[in-house]
Design a protein around this motif. Sequence first.
Motif, short mmCIF file in Angstrom:
data_model
loop_
_atom_site.label_atom_id
_atom_site.label_comp_id
_atom_site.label_asym_id
_atom_site.label_seq_id
_atom_site.Cartn_x
_atom_site.Cartn_y
_atom_site.Cartn_z
N LYS A 1 -27.66 49.60 27.27
CA LYS A 1 -28.47 48.90 28.25
C LYS A 1 -29.54 48.06 27.55
O LYS A 1 -29.82 46.93 27.95
N LYS A 2 -30.15 48.61 26.50
CA LYS A 2 -31.18 47.87 25.75
C LYS A 2 -30.63 46.58 25.17
O LYS A 2 -31.32 45.58 25.07
N LEU A 3 -29.37 46.61 24.78
CA LEU A 3 -28.72 45.43 24.19
C LEU A 3 -28.06 44.53 25.23
O LEU A 3 -27.53 43.48 24.88
N ASN A 4 -28.08 44.97 26.49
CA ASN A 4 -27.38 44.24 27.55
C ASN A 4 -25.90 44.05 27.24
O ASN A 4 -25.34 42.97 27.42
N CYS A 5 -25.28 45.10 26.74
CA CYS A 5 -23.85 45.05 26.40
C CYS A 5 -23.03 44.95 27.68
O CYS A 5 -23.33 45.58 28.68
#
Length: 75
Positions: free
Chosen positions: A69-73
């Motif tokens: 989620k932090k990387l917006n994968c």
Amino acid sequence: MKLEDILQDPAEVYNKPQEVLDDGNLSEDEKCKVLAQWKYDAEELQTATAENMPGPDDSLLDDILAARKKLNCKD
């Protein structure tokens, strides 16, 4: 370490998903690939455990999902 080697078993290379995020040798896309593989492995482990084939007790699935989620994968 090569991406192909890491993708074989991310849990062998990293202790926690945060370590993937902190790895300056990987691009964001590569980090997403590593986390996607680790997510798949963790889900397979949960399935095996549910079918009475116990594995390690400590699933990192929640941490993996948070890192993705932090990387917006994308899935």
